[in-house]
Design a protein around this motif. Structure first.
Motif, PDB file in Angstrom:
ATOM      1  N   MET A  38       0.836  -1.199   0.000  1.00 16.47           N
ATOM      2  CA  MET A  38       0.000   0.000   0.000  1.00 16.47           C
ATOM      3  C   MET A  38       0.869   1.247   0.000  1.00 16.47           C
ATOM      4  N   ALA A  39       0.271   2.327  -0.488  1.00 14.14           N
ATOM      5  CA  ALA A  39       0.959   3.608  -0.572  1.00 14.14           C
ATOM      6  C   ALA A  39       0.798   4.391   0.721  1.00 14.14           C
ATOM      7  N   ASP A  40       1.686   5.317   0.945  1.00 15.67           N
ATOM      8  CA  ASP A  40       1.616   6.192   2.099  1.00 15.67           C
ATOM      9  C   ASP A  40       0.395   7.102   1.986  1.00 15.67           C
ATOM     10  N   LYS A  41      -0.237   7.377   3.136  1.00 14.72           N
ATOM     11  CA  LYS A  41      -1.411   8.256   3.220  1.00 14.72           C
ATOM     12  C   LYS A  41      -2.546   7.755   2.333  1.00 14.72           C
ATOM     13  N   GLU A  42      -2.806   6.462   2.409  1.00 15.98           N
ATOM     14  CA  GLU A  42      -3.853   5.824   1.614  1.00 15.98           C
ATOM     15  C   GLU A  42      -4.879   5.195   2.546  1.00 15.98           C
ATOM     16  N   ILE A  43      -6.158   5.236   2.155  1.00 17.22           N
ATOM     17  CA  ILE A  43      -7.214   4.516   2.861  1.00 17.22           C
ATOM     18  C   ILE A  43      -7.471   3.229   2.086  1.00 17.22           C
ATOM     19  N   HIS A  44      -6.996   2.120   2.623  1.00 15.96           N
ATOM     20  CA  HIS A  44      -7.019   0.839   1.920  1.00 15.96           C
ATOM     21  C   HIS A  44      -7.931  -0.128   2.676  1.00 15.96           C
ATOM     22  N   PHE A  45      -8.968  -0.606   2.026  1.00 16.89           N
ATOM     23  CA  PHE A  45      -9.931  -1.503   2.662  1.00 16.89           C
ATOM     24  C   PHE A  45      -9.621  -2.958   2.339  1.00 16.89           C
ATOM     25  N   LEU A  46      -9.825  -3.825   3.321  1.00 12.86           N
ATOM     26  CA  LEU A  46      -9.765  -5.271   3.135  1.00 12.86           C
ATOM     27  C   LEU A  46     -11.182  -5.815   3.257  1.00 12.86           C
ATOM     28  N   ILE A  47     -11.633  -6.540   2.242  1.00 12.70           N
ATOM     29  CA  ILE A  47     -12.950  -7.149   2.291  1.00 12.70           C
ATOM     30  C   ILE A  47     -12.838  -8.626   1.937  1.00 12.70           C
ATOM     31  N   GLY A  48     -13.895  -9.359   2.216  1.00 16.08           N
ATOM     32  CA  GLY A  48     -13.911 -10.783   1.916  1.00 16.08           C
ATOM     33  C   GLY A  48     -14.841 -11.508   2.870  1.00 16.08           C
ATOM     34  N   SER A 198     -16.009  10.424   7.642  1.00 12.51           N
ATOM     35  CA  SER A 198     -15.338  11.733   7.596  1.00 12.51           C
ATOM     36  C   SER A 198     -14.072  11.710   8.451  1.00 12.51           C
ATOM     37  N   LEU A 199     -14.135  10.984   9.582  1.00 13.04           N
ATOM     38  CA  LEU A 199     -12.970  10.877  10.458  1.00 13.04           C
ATOM     39  C   LEU A 199     -11.825  10.158   9.754  1.00 13.04           C
ATOM     40  N   LEU A 200     -12.139   9.097   9.010  1.00 11.88           N
ATOM     41  CA  LEU A 200     -11.087   8.377   8.277  1.00 11.88           C
ATOM     42  C   LEU A 200     -10.369   9.317   7.317  1.00 11.88           C
ATOM     43  N   ARG A 201     -11.129  10.137   6.625  1.00 12.95           N
ATOM     44  CA  ARG A 201     -10.516  11.072   5.672  1.00 12.95           C
ATOM     45  C   ARG A 201      -9.670  12.114   6.395  1.00 12.95           C
ATOM     46  N   GLU A 202     -10.081  12.491   7.590  1.00 13.79           N
ATOM     47  CA  GLU A 202      -9.295  13.433   8.378  1.00 13.79           C
ATOM     48  C   GLU A 202      -7.999  12.771   8.856  1.00 13.79           C
ATOM     49  N   LEU A 203      -8.101  11.530   9.308  1.00 12.70           N
ATOM     50  CA  LEU A 203      -6.927  10.819   9.809  1.00 12.70           C
ATOM     51  C   LEU A 203      -5.894  10.586   8.713  1.00 12.70           C
ATOM     52  N   LYS A 204      -6.363  10.486   7.484  1.00 16.01           N
ATOM     53  CA  LYS A 204      -5.477  10.244   6.346  1.00 16.01           C
ATOM     54  C   LYS A 204      -4.423  11.348   6.197  1.00 16.01           C
ATOM     55  N   GLN A 205      -4.701  12.512   6.733  1.00 17.29           N
ATOM     56  CA  GLN A 205      -3.724  13.589   6.666  1.00 17.29           C
ATOM     57  C   GLN A 205      -2.476  13.272   7.493  1.00 17.29           C
ATOM     58  N   ASP A 206      -2.638  12.388   8.492  1.00 19.63           N
ATOM     59  CA  ASP A 206      -1.536  12.087   9.401  1.00 19.63           C
ATOM     60  C   ASP A 206      -0.971  10.679   9.259  1.00 19.63           C
ATOM     61  N   CYS A 207      -1.741   9.745   8.683  1.00 17.80           N
ATOM     62  CA  CYS A 207      -1.242   8.374   8.610  1.00 17.80           C
ATOM     63  C   CYS A 207      -1.957   7.606   7.511  1.00 17.80           C
ATOM     64  N   SER A 208      -1.447   6.416   7.224  1.00 17.21           N
ATOM     65  CA  SER A 208      -2.102   5.497   6.296  1.00 17.21           C
ATOM     66  C   SER A 208      -3.081   4.638   7.086  1.00 17.21           C
ATOM     67  N   LEU A 209      -4.118   4.119   6.406  1.00 20.15           N
ATOM     68  CA  LEU A 209      -5.121   3.323   7.092  1.00 20.15           C
ATOM     69  C   LEU A 209      -5.419   2.033   6.344  1.00 20.15           C
ATOM     70  N   ILE A 210      -5.452   0.918   7.079  1.00 26.46           N
ATOM     71  CA  ILE A 210      -5.977  -0.345   6.568  1.00 26.46           C
ATOM     72  C   ILE A 210      -7.255  -0.620   7.344  1.00 26.46           C
ATOM     73  N   VAL A 211      -8.353  -0.783   6.633  1.00 31.28           N
ATOM     74  CA  VAL A 211      -9.660  -0.933   7.265  1.00 31.28           C
ATOM     75  C   VAL A 211     -10.294  -2.253   6.826  1.00 31.28           C
TER      76      VAL A 211
END
Length: 263
Positions: A38-48, A198-211
């Motif tokens: 994954m890339a830095d400062k990305e919101i990346h979802f895991l589904i399945g 909206s919080l996830l998008r705000e957090l993206k400014q400071d870190c990457s996210l795997i959800v």
């Protein structure tokens, strides 16, 4: 011609690379040579489907579960293959589990104080005088998680959604570079779900996210990239639009939801 100063046009910086991750519990294979990046400062979802290996993968990333084989590199060259949980956390990977884990008899602000100063005992932390920088850090986090007006309320009196946001704020007080979230909107009202997005998008400014998430409407709305897992392997990866058009994904997981995705 593309503008050179447009951040979106710049090459993406990788923050996490996982290669052929194998996790076995006796004869059961939970992750079967699973690769992920994954890339830095990305919101990346895991589904399945249930049992696909999503939560196991998060457990591996935070050191809760050890790999049988494979390699994981965090940031540029930090291998987490044999690292302990506290070492991985200190390096910058934070984990928010599905059920909120807060201190219900402390105030909202005190919960953030405890999270910020983990190297001391709980009561000594609360008695310690905060510096101006620490106070500003807490104030900013309270604004981000939407609980600035509830700083003096006992955390046990918060709604389910507010408790989830508080724990996310507690993890963020450690300034992680990568935040792992396991079904963050489970049990939330529709309004709370929107605020969480909206919080996830705000957090993206400071870190990457795997959800890790099962709610496809939420994934469609907030995912930048999606990885579909099935029986511990990588089934498909791409944008949500690309995922929805993948026949294998529709058959294995999305089903009728995949067919209705364009509605």
């Amino acid at each position: 011609m593309k503008k050179q100063n447009n951040k979106q046009d710049q090459p993406l910086t990788s923050i996490l690379k996982c290669r052929d991750v194998l996790v076995k519990f006796g004869d059961f294979t939970a992750l079967d040579r699973f690769s992920f990046g994954m890339a830095d400062k990305e919101i990346h979802f895991l589904i399945g489907p249930n049992g696909a290996g999503k939560t196991t993968f998060l457990d591996v990333l935070c050191g809760l579960t050890k790999m049988s084989d494979g390699s994981i590199t965090f940031q540029k060259n930090y291998s987490i293959d044999d690292k302990k949980e506290f070492e991985i956390a200190r390096k910058g990977i934070g984990r928010k589990f599905q059920a909120p884990s807060i201190f219900p008899h402390l105030t909202v602000q005190e919960n953030l104080e405890v999270a910020m100063k983990q190297e001391k005992g709980v009561f000594s932390m609360l008695r310690a005088k905060m510096t101006k920088k620490q106070k500003e850090k807490i104030d900013r986090q309270l604004e981000i998680i939407g609980l600035a007006g509830k700083r003096d309320i006992l955390a046990g009196g918060l709604s389910h959604g507010q408790k989830q946001w508080l724990e996310i704020g507690m993890v963020m007080m450690q300034e992680p570079e990568l935040l792992l979230l396991d079904e963050p909107i489970a049990g939330m009202t529709e309004e709370e779900e929107e605020k969480t997005g909206s919080l996830l998008r705000e957090l993206k400014q400071d870190c990457s996210l795997i959800v890790v998430e099962h709610d496809m409407d939420f994934v469609r709305e907030y995912a930048e990239k999606v990885t579909v897992m099935h029986e511990g392997t990588l089934l498909s990866e791409g944008t949500m639009e690309e995922i929805q058009q993948n026949d294998k994904v529709r058959e294995v997981y999305l089903g009728s939801k995949g067919a209705d995705a364009h509605a």
